[in-house]
Design an enzyme around this catalytic site. Structure first.
Site, PDB file in Angstrom:
ATOM      1  N   GLY A   1       0.595  -1.299   0.001  1.00 19.50           N
ATOM      2  CA  GLY A   1      -0.361   0.151  -0.020  1.00 19.50           C
ATOM      3  C   GLY A   1       0.927   1.098   0.233  1.00 19.50           C
ATOM      4  O   GLY A   1       1.701   1.491   1.158  1.00 19.50           O
TER       5      GLY A   1
ATOM      6  N   GLY B   1       0.073   3.955  -0.746  1.00 18.90           N
ATOM      7  CA  GLY B   1      -0.979   5.429  -1.162  1.00 18.90           C
ATOM      8  C   GLY B   1       0.316   6.668  -0.281  1.00 18.90           C
ATOM      9  O   GLY B   1       1.499   6.316  -0.194  1.00 18.90           O
ATOM     10  N   ALA B   2      -0.620   7.635   0.329  1.00 12.45           N
ATOM     11  CA  ALA B   2      -0.105   8.582   1.062  1.00 12.45           C
ATOM     12  C   ALA B   2       1.223   8.333   2.278  1.00 12.45           C
ATOM     13  O   ALA B   2       2.379   8.544   2.106  1.00 12.45           O
ATOM     14  CB  ALA B   2      -1.044   9.667   1.890  1.00 12.45           C
TER      15      ALA B   2
ATOM     16  N   GLY C   1       2.026   5.393   2.698  1.00  6.58           N
ATOM     17  CA  GLY C   1       3.572   3.952   2.449  1.00  6.58           C
ATOM     18  C   GLY C   1       4.291   4.779   1.424  1.00  6.58           C
ATOM     19  O   GLY C   1       5.441   4.036   1.122  1.00  6.58           O
TER      20      GLY C   1
ATOM     21  N   ASN D   1      -6.106   3.074  10.051  1.00  7.38           N
ATOM     22  CA  ASN D   1      -7.040   3.725  11.531  1.00  7.38           C
ATOM     23  C   ASN D   1      -7.694   2.318  11.351  1.00  7.38           C
ATOM     24  O   ASN D   1      -8.681   1.521  10.219  1.00  7.38           O
ATOM     25  CB  ASN D   1      -7.212   4.883  10.604  1.00  7.38           C
ATOM     26  CG  ASN D   1      -6.999   5.528  11.050  1.00  7.38           C
ATOM     27  OD1 ASN D   1      -6.125   6.070  11.606  1.00  7.38           O
ATOM     28  ND2 ASN D   1      -6.450   6.641   9.959  1.00  7.38           N
TER      29      ASN D   1
ATOM     30  N   LYS E   1      -7.239   6.804  18.775  1.00  3.57           N
ATOM     31  CA  LYS E   1      -7.097   7.203  17.558  1.00  3.57           C
ATOM     32  C   LYS E   1      -8.447   7.360  16.868  1.00  3.57           C
ATOM     33  O   LYS E   1      -8.883   7.975  16.334  1.00  3.57           O
ATOM     34  CB  LYS E   1      -6.119   6.466  16.786  1.00  3.57           C
ATOM     35  CG  LYS E   1      -6.295   7.028  15.673  1.00  3.57           C
ATOM     36  CD  LYS E   1      -5.349   7.722  15.416  1.00  3.57           C
ATOM     37  CE  LYS E   1      -4.771   8.881  13.930  1.00  3.57           C
ATOM     38  NZ  LYS E   1      -5.046   8.067  12.885  1.00  3.57           N
TER      39      LYS E   1
ATOM     40  N   ASN F   1     -11.410   9.263  15.353  1.00  2.00           N
ATOM     41  CA  ASN F   1     -11.359   9.014  14.090  1.00  2.00           C
ATOM     42  C   ASN F   1     -13.004   9.720  13.740  1.00  2.00           C
ATOM     43  O   ASN F   1     -13.710  10.018  13.116  1.00  2.00           O
ATOM     44  CB  ASN F   1     -11.149   8.376  12.902  1.00  2.00           C
ATOM     45  CG  ASN F   1      -9.486   8.492  13.171  1.00  2.00           C
ATOM     46  OD1 ASN F   1      -8.785   7.035  12.694  1.00  2.00           O
ATOM     47  ND2 ASN F   1      -9.052   8.439  12.305  1.00  2.00           N
TER      48      ASN F   1
ATOM     49  N   SER G   1      -9.584  13.141   6.796  1.00  2.00           N
ATOM     50  CA  SER G   1      -9.249  12.347   5.761  1.00  2.00           C
ATOM     51  C   SER G   1     -10.743  11.814   5.334  1.00  2.00           C
ATOM     52  O   SER G   1     -10.706  12.113   3.817  1.00  2.00           O
ATOM     53  CB  SER G   1      -8.722  10.872   5.723  1.00  2.00           C
ATOM     54  OG  SER G   1      -9.079  10.585   7.311  1.00  2.00           O
TER      55      SER G   1
HETATM   56  P1  NAD Z   1      -4.055   6.254   0.165  1.00  2.39           P
HETATM   57  O1  NAD Z   1      -5.458   6.767   0.257  1.00  2.39           O
HETATM   58  O2  NAD Z   1      -3.307   7.542   0.197  1.00  2.39           O
HETATM   59  O3  NAD Z   1      -3.327   5.047  -0.364  1.00  2.39           O
HETATM   60  C1  NAD Z   1      -3.959   3.489   0.482  1.00  2.39           C
HETATM   61  C2  NAD Z   1      -4.169   2.728  -1.382  1.00  2.39           C
HETATM   62  O4  NAD Z   1      -5.284   3.291  -2.549  1.00  2.39           O
HETATM   63  C3  NAD Z   1      -3.395   2.626  -2.153  1.00  2.39           C
HETATM   64  O5  NAD Z   1      -2.971   1.923  -2.606  1.00  2.39           O
HETATM   65  C4  NAD Z   1      -2.787   3.995  -3.069  1.00  2.39           C
HETATM   66  O6  NAD Z   1      -1.848   3.527  -3.952  1.00  2.39           O
HETATM   67  C5  NAD Z   1      -4.748   3.500  -3.370  1.00  2.39           C
HETATM   68  N1  NAD Z   1      -5.250   5.204  -3.821  1.00  2.39           N
HETATM   69  C6  NAD Z   1      -4.658   6.071  -3.784  1.00  2.39           C
HETATM   70  N2  NAD Z   1      -5.578   6.651  -4.196  1.00  2.39           N
HETATM   71  C7  NAD Z   1      -6.148   5.758  -5.416  1.00  2.39           C
HETATM   72  C8  NAD Z   1      -6.876   6.321  -6.624  1.00  2.39           C
HETATM   73  N3  NAD Z   1      -6.640   8.042  -7.258  1.00  2.39           N
HETATM   74  N4  NAD Z   1      -6.833   5.210  -7.515  1.00  2.39           N
HETATM   75  C9  NAD Z   1      -6.807   4.468  -7.054  1.00  2.39           C
HETATM   76  N5  NAD Z   1      -6.144   3.648  -5.849  1.00  2.39           N
HETATM   77  C10 NAD Z   1      -5.273   4.446  -5.094  1.00  2.39           C
HETATM   78  O7  NAD Z   1      -4.316   5.991   1.654  1.00  2.39           O
HETATM   79  P2  NAD Z   1      -3.355   6.673   2.661  1.00  2.39           P
HETATM   80  O8  NAD Z   1      -3.700   8.070   3.310  1.00  2.39           O
HETATM   81  O9  NAD Z   1      -1.793   6.241   2.885  1.00  2.39           O
HETATM   82  O10 NAD Z   1      -3.684   5.570   3.853  1.00  2.39           O
HETATM   83  C11 NAD Z   1      -3.396   4.235   4.477  1.00  2.39           C
HETATM   84  C12 NAD Z   1      -3.683   3.634   5.845  1.00  2.39           C
HETATM   85  O11 NAD Z   1      -3.251   4.536   6.704  1.00  2.39           O
HETATM   86  C13 NAD Z   1      -5.385   4.162   6.229  1.00  2.39           C
HETATM   87  O12 NAD Z   1      -5.781   2.622   6.994  1.00  2.39           O
HETATM   88  C14 NAD Z   1      -5.690   5.179   6.424  1.00  2.39           C
HETATM   89  O13 NAD Z   1      -7.144   5.566   7.443  1.00  2.39           O
HETATM   90  C15 NAD Z   1      -4.371   5.106   8.099  1.00  2.39           C
HETATM   91  N6  NAD Z   1      -3.364   6.234   7.289  1.00  2.39           N
HETATM   92  C16 NAD Z   1      -3.902   7.517   6.945  1.00  2.39           C
HETATM   93  C17 NAD Z   1      -3.287   8.499   6.956  1.00  2.39           C
HETATM   94  C18 NAD Z   1      -2.790  10.107   6.400  1.00  2.39           C
HETATM   95  O14 NAD Z   1      -2.413  10.985   6.887  1.00  2.39           O
HETATM   96  N7  NAD Z   1      -2.754   9.753   5.292  1.00  2.39           N
HETATM   97  C19 NAD Z   1      -2.650   8.998   9.106  1.00  2.39           C
HETATM   98  C20 NAD Z   1      -2.925   7.891   9.764  1.00  2.39           C
HETATM   99  C21 NAD Z   1      -3.784   6.687   9.012  1.00  2.39           C
END
Ligand code: NAD
Length: 307
Positions: free
Chosen positions: A7, A9-10, A12, A102, A184, A188, A255
């Site tokens: 994962g 995303g943000a 990761g 989360n 947490k 949320n 979020s």
């Molecule tokens: P994210 O949405 O940025 O990424 C999660 C996944 O979704 C990744 O595999 C990403 O590539 C995919 N994704 C994102 N946008 C996409 C799109 N437009 N099309 C296709 N795929 C897409 O999630 P995150 O913010 O990294 O959160 C991951 C976990 O961490 C969640 O459980 C979140 O609640 C938790 N978390 C997030 C934050 C934060 O500030 N972002 C803080 C603490 C905990």
């Protein structure tokens, strides 16, 4: 220790970047082709506290690779089960699986695929925002609290703590991690659904008397269910923490607002308020506020066509 971040995303990307900068062996795995392609071609573009572009090793979930020592999970909650299936070939009986999503109850999903001796559960207050394929905004600092599910995991847990701290991620091996996870979830569960439904910033919602009353009720349901599950949280202390946070984060949209309103994506409601409503029903505890905000979010998700 070979670490795979599952994962990218943000969050990761934040963890992958910080661990790679510290010279650690880290590979990111993801399912979003455009994002993978962008990072492969141009690197990860970071803005926020610093502006820079960094090269990262990122691969699609299904790609073959050697098994890792540590797998850090950073998908959204509804992606967890399929992602665990898609990445089974990257784990063996020695791989530690570390969940930082989360929400509540993820350990039950992970246990279907991973021996409980290999599971670590945690929570983080680091933040990150994905701006588009290959682009993240990273601001401020944070902490991580985590613990192995089984006491036999402590030795490796302390190695993981050292690894994360070497990357500046401020990790603490915390035997009472479920208190931190529920706290947490309570944050949320009181800020996310409410601001997403009312299209309010945190300050806008928390500054109204009605808003604070809803927060009180939601928080009480979280704390009552947690208590029935053996996790004792101090209600007044948490309320004060929420009020302080609402001042600190005043102008922010949480979020879930970003997911539901701004990006029209499925939310994690089923693993926050929805989880409390489900657990409450199993325990014979009424959770009308959690149930109702979950149903309202479902309505909105259906309206925008993501549920
Ligand atoms: P994210 O949405 O940025 O990424 C999660 C996944 O979704 C990744 O595999 C990403 O590539 C995919 N994704 C994102 N946008 C996409 C799109 N437009 N099309 C296709 N795929 C897409 O999630 P995150 O913010 O990294 O959160 C991951 C976990 O961490 C969640 O459980 C979140 O609640 C938790 N978390 C997030 C934050 C934060 O500030 N972002 C803080 C603490 C905990």
């Amino acid at each position: 220790m070979l670490t795979y971040i599952v994962g990218a995303g943000a969050m990761g990307c934040r963890f992958g970047y910080q661990m790679a900068e510290a010279g650690q062996k880290v590979v990111l795995f993801d399912g979003w082709q455009d994002h993978i392609q962008a990072i492969k071609e141009k690197g990860l573009i970071i803005t926020g506290d610093q502006d820079k572009t960094v090269a990262l090793d990122i691969r699609p979930f299904g790609q073959d690779a050697s098994v890792c020592d540590l797998m850090i999970l950073f998908v959204k909650a509804h992606q967890l089960e399929t992602t665990l299936q898609e990445t089974a070939h990257l784990r063996d009986q020695h791989t530690k699986v570390f969940c930082l999503l989360n929400g509540l109850g993820h350990e039950e999903v992970i246990k279907r695929y991973v021996d409980p001796h290999n599971i670590m559960m945690g929570v983080t207050v680091w933040t990150a925002v994905l701006l588009g394929p290959g682009q993240v905004r990273l601001k401020d600092s944070g902490t991580i609290n985590f613990c192995a599910l089984d006491p036999s995991g402590k030795e490796v847990g302390l190695e993981v703590e050292a690894l994360l701290n070497q990357a500046g991620l401020n990790a603490t091996y915390d035997q009472e991690v479920f208190k931190a996870i529920w706290t947490k979830a309570c944050v949320n569960g009181t800020m996310n659904s409410t601001c997403a439904l009312t299209d309010c910033t945190i300050a806008e919602f928390f500054s109204s008397e009605e808003g604070r009353l809803i927060v009180r009720q939601l928080m009480h349901e979280f704390i009552t269910v947690a208590k029935a599950k053996g996790i004792a949280l101090d209600e007044e202390k948490i309320y004060q923490y929420l009020m302080d946070l609402s001042v600190k984060l005043a102008g922010h949209y949480p979020s879930m607002h970003q997911d539901l309103v701004q990006q029209k994506r499925l939310t994690e409601i089923d693993y926050i308020n929805g989880a409390v409503a489900r657990m409450g029903a199993d325990l014979g505890i009424d959770t009308p506020y959690c149930k109702m905000v979950t149903e309202f979010i479902h309505v909105k998700e259906r309206q925008i066509g993501v549920r």
